[in-house]
Design a protein around this motif. Sequence first.
Motif, mmCIF file in Angstrom:
data_model
loop_
_atom_site.group_PDB
_atom_site.id
_atom_site.type_symbol
_atom_site.label_atom_id
_atom_site.label_comp_id
_atom_site.label_asym_id
_atom_site.label_seq_id
_atom_site.Cartn_x
_atom_site.Cartn_y
_atom_site.Cartn_z
ATOM 1 N N GLU A 1 5.524 -4.663 5.878
ATOM 2 C CA GLU A 1 5.024 -4.778 4.512
ATOM 3 C C GLU A 1 3.527 -4.490 4.429
ATOM 4 O OE1 GLU A 1 4.690 -8.144 0.946
ATOM 5 O OE2 GLU A 1 5.504 -8.672 2.923
ATOM 6 N N VAL A 2 3.145 -3.713 3.436
ATOM 7 C CA VAL A 2 1.736 -3.496 3.104
ATOM 8 C C VAL A 2 1.417 -4.443 1.957
ATOM 9 C CG1 VAL A 2 -0.005 -1.813 2.379
ATOM 10 C CG2 VAL A 2 1.905 -1.079 3.816
ATOM 11 N N ASP A 3 1.016 -5.646 2.286
ATOM 12 C CA ASP A 3 0.804 -6.658 1.258
ATOM 13 C C ASP A 3 -0.442 -6.395 0.429
ATOM 14 O OD1 ASP A 3 -0.816 -7.135 3.423
ATOM 15 O OD2 ASP A 3 -0.642 -9.312 3.340
ATOM 16 N N ARG A 4 -1.408 -5.700 1.022
ATOM 17 C CA ARG A 4 -2.633 -5.333 0.306
ATOM 18 C C ARG A 4 -3.148 -4.018 0.875
ATOM 19 N NH1 ARG A 4 -5.887 -10.596 1.502
ATOM 20 N NH2 ARG A 4 -3.783 -11.395 1.160
ATOM 21 N N SER A 5 -4.062 -3.369 0.179
ATOM 22 C CA SER A 5 -4.506 -2.040 0.597
ATOM 23 C C SER A 5 -5.185 -2.065 1.963
ATOM 24 C CB SER A 5 -5.463 -1.454 -0.446
ATOM 25 O OG SER A 5 -6.608 -2.280 -0.620
ATOM 26 N N SER A 6 -5.876 -3.154 2.289
ATOM 27 C CA SER A 6 -6.596 -3.222 3.562
ATOM 28 C C SER A 6 -5.653 -3.299 4.760
ATOM 29 C CB SER A 6 -7.531 -4.438 3.570
ATOM 30 O OG SER A 6 -6.805 -5.635 3.327
ATOM 31 N N THR A 7 -4.374 -3.578 4.516
ATOM 32 C CA THR A 7 -3.405 -3.636 5.612
ATOM 33 C C THR A 7 -2.999 -2.241 6.082
ATOM 34 O OG1 THR A 7 -2.533 -5.696 4.706
ATOM 35 C CG2 THR A 7 -1.155 -4.571 6.313
ATOM 36 N N LEU A 8 -3.050 -1.259 5.191
ATOM 37 C CA LEU A 8 -2.554 0.085 5.516
ATOM 38 C C LEU A 8 -3.287 0.740 6.682
ATOM 39 C CD1 LEU A 8 -0.595 2.380 4.797
ATOM 40 C CD2 LEU A 8 -2.371 3.265 3.250
ATOM 41 N N PRO A 9 -4.629 0.776 6.707
ATOM 42 C CA PRO A 9 -5.290 1.436 7.842
ATOM 43 C C PRO A 9 -4.899 0.851 9.192
ATOM 44 C CG PRO A 9 -6.864 1.024 6.079
ATOM 45 C CD PRO A 9 -5.607 0.290 5.711
#
Length: 472
Positions: free
Chosen positions: A326-334
């Motif tokens: 899960e990508v719970d927030r944008s900062s998790t993606l990188p």
Amino acid sequence: MVRPKLHSPSWLMSLALLLMVATPAFAESQLPDFTELVDMAAPAVVNISTTRDAERITTSSQQFGGQEVPEIFRHFFGDRLPLPPGGAPNRGDEPRHSLGSGFIFDEDGYIMTNAHVVKEADEILVRLNDRRELKAELVGADEKTDVAILKIEADNLSTLDIGESTDLKVGQWVAAIGSPFGFDHSVTSGIISAINRTLPQDVYVPFIQTDVAINPGNSGGPLFNLDGEVVGINSQILTRSGGYMGLSFAIPIDVAMDVAKQLREDGHVSRGWLGVSIQPVTKDLAESFGMEQAEGALIAGLEPSGPAAESGLQAGDIILEVNDQEVDRSSTLPRLVGEVAPNADVELTVLRDGRNETITVEVGEWPNASPEQSDSDQIRLGIAVQPLNDTAKRQLGIDNGVRIARVDPTGQAAAAGIRPGDVLVSIGQQPIESPDQLKEMLTNLPDDQTLPVLLNREGRAYFVAIQLGKAS
């Protein structure tokens, strides 16, 4: 009417006696005993001291003990300025010495610590628990995760057992051993306050948050579970005063060991790269996209030749999952993409036009992974840029500029608050006309100077100050 007696003196006395007898026994049975852990682990924990020539110390270097320290996340090693006889202030032309911690994780003499502990060091000295002092060689360092590997030549070395940070739970007891203020093998303890914390400019690390007391000199030291296994590397604190205030952050050992393996084998760390600029999904944006809750990473722009664009991703797509994570927030993606090996396929769950779609992307390699891949603008500012067409210029009301496609989270631009999607209009009052012109300009500018940078963000102009690094 006769009221019942709810609290007779005899009842209260019995309760008091019960508490006096039971409470200490209960507390003692619940508190952990760290003595065995310390006896076992201490021989493999080391003190690290470094020396840098005075001419290499920039005016931007933070010194512990300043008059005022803002509330920021700080890497925490121990700057110690040697005093000449009589205790007079240190002269500016004398070498600078710093202290940190580390631990031996391989019997061949490999030591793990923080990259910021040994950054720009001209000499690294390691002191073992048995008082041996040895010069160490820097095998490699990765600033994005703040992990460094050193090598010493010695016999009869103790090593630490490596645990698994994925098994950690909030509320679990942990302990740290390090050299705060140079006091070797000091032990502090506490609990895990949170896991998977993302800190500003450190998007590649899902930090372990603890309330273990960490102070200057603790950086690079191990964080242990109750089995005596290393589960993290103490790295940062959140502080207003410059000292410990109850929040400490450690790099998960699973992340650190992966970095260590790449540094030992390749000398650098390779990371996956999508070629997108992203922004958070706010509550209002979530409602406009028909989402029940704000989550995921909204694609604001794509690099035309990047992996995402070539795989069919579009601006306006919201990335919800990476390989079912899960990508719970944008900062998790990188972080999730960075963990994927370059040239490997990754499955992205994307919200597009109100429907979830699965898109497979062959991940590229993050530029700057090795020196030969670096461009001048990326080295000095920590950005990659795209040309700005005439239509975009008219919409923004500007005559020139380039759009920022990527921002290195550990670079100078990120530290100044520059984001992907910003338009870089000028540097030091010199207009920016194209990516090639920017590259040439940065190549010719002197090292280590601070310049005003004019940006345009969503049609608004504003200045930031940025310090240039060294040109390639």
